[in-house]
Design an enzyme around this catalytic site. Structure first.
Site, mmCIF file in Angstrom:
data_model
loop_
_atom_site.group_PDB
_atom_site.id
_atom_site.type_symbol
_atom_site.label_atom_id
_atom_site.label_comp_id
_atom_site.label_asym_id
_atom_site.label_seq_id
_atom_site.Cartn_x
_atom_site.Cartn_y
_atom_site.Cartn_z
ATOM 1 N N ARG A 138 0.838 -1.192 0.000
ATOM 2 C CA ARG A 138 0.000 0.000 0.000
ATOM 3 C C ARG A 138 0.876 1.245 0.000
ATOM 4 N NH1 ARG A 138 -5.166 1.394 2.319
ATOM 5 N NH2 ARG A 138 -5.477 3.576 1.752
ATOM 6 N N ARG A 143 -6.564 0.327 -4.563
ATOM 7 C CA ARG A 143 -5.606 -0.029 -3.533
ATOM 8 C C ARG A 143 -5.345 -1.527 -3.481
ATOM 9 N NH1 ARG A 143 -8.251 2.827 0.293
ATOM 10 N NH2 ARG A 143 -8.057 4.496 -1.196
ATOM 11 N N ASP A 170 -6.698 -2.592 1.878
ATOM 12 C CA ASP A 170 -7.249 -1.653 2.843
ATOM 13 C C ASP A 170 -7.756 -2.488 4.015
ATOM 14 O OD1 ASP A 170 -7.936 0.958 3.370
ATOM 15 O OD2 ASP A 170 -9.683 0.967 2.057
ATOM 16 N N ASP A 180 -9.629 -1.677 7.550
ATOM 17 C CA ASP A 180 -10.214 -0.616 8.374
ATOM 18 C C ASP A 180 -10.901 -1.214 9.587
ATOM 19 O OD1 ASP A 180 -9.554 1.430 6.562
ATOM 20 O OD2 ASP A 180 -11.393 1.104 5.418
#
Ligand code: ROI
Length: 160
Positions: free
Chosen positions: A83, A93, A96, A98
């Site tokens: 990343r 991307r 990710d 989160d």
């Protein structure tokens, strides 16, 4: 120990490999167990349409890491999987990760917003979360089932 839900997204490189690699890395975090993994979904990009479809999934962790320790650990995994910091909010991307939810905490700090912004309106978060936590109530008392019912599926499919 705390219960957290992590959203995984990838649309660059080989998303299936990225996802499996990330899950292996999560399984190796200190004081942490991967308790559940949703099915993998193929979703249309939110944001610019000139990018690949995303692989999205949600992972349940049981962890003794604090929210910030967990954030640092997730960012280290993202970084180790290529990343780039230049990735802006709307761009493709490789990976990710989160934090969606951490117990029933509400956190609004410079580095962390929990529950994650916009999670209540994104099919690629709500549906996989519902798969592994159908009874979930959010910290503001919203019922996950009600949010799923109100959220169009927008052509999302199983990854394979
Ligand atoms: N779109 C989809 N479908 N899935 C994502 O995980 C995702 N992540 C993002 C943006 C660029 C907003 N679009 C996305 O960060």
């Amino acid at each position: 120990m705390s219960i957290c839900y992590i959203a995984l997204g990838s649309n660059l490189g080989n998303p299936l490999e990225q996802a499996n690699h990330a899950i292996t890395a999560l399984q190796q975090l200190p004081k942490t167990k991967v308790a559940d993994i949703s099915p993998f979904y193929r979703s249309k990009p939110l944001g610019p349409q000139d990018q690949n479809d995303y692989l999205n999934a949600v992972i349940k962790l049981i962890t003794g890491l604090s929210p910030i320790e967990l954030l640092d650990a997730l960012q280290a995994i993202e970084k180790s999987q290529g990343r780039m910091r230049k990735d802006n909010r709307w761009s493709a991307r490789t990976l990710d990760l989160d934090i969606l939810l951490y117990d029933n905490l509400i956190i609004n700090s410079e580095r962390l917003t929990i529950p994650h912004y916009h999670m209540k309106h994104r099919e690629f978060v709500l549906y996989p979360l519902f798969d592994i936590a159908p009874e979930l109530i959010l910290p503001d008392n919203d019922n996950l089932h009600d949010l799923v019912v109100k959220c169009p599926i927008n052509g999302m499919k199983q990854w394979n």
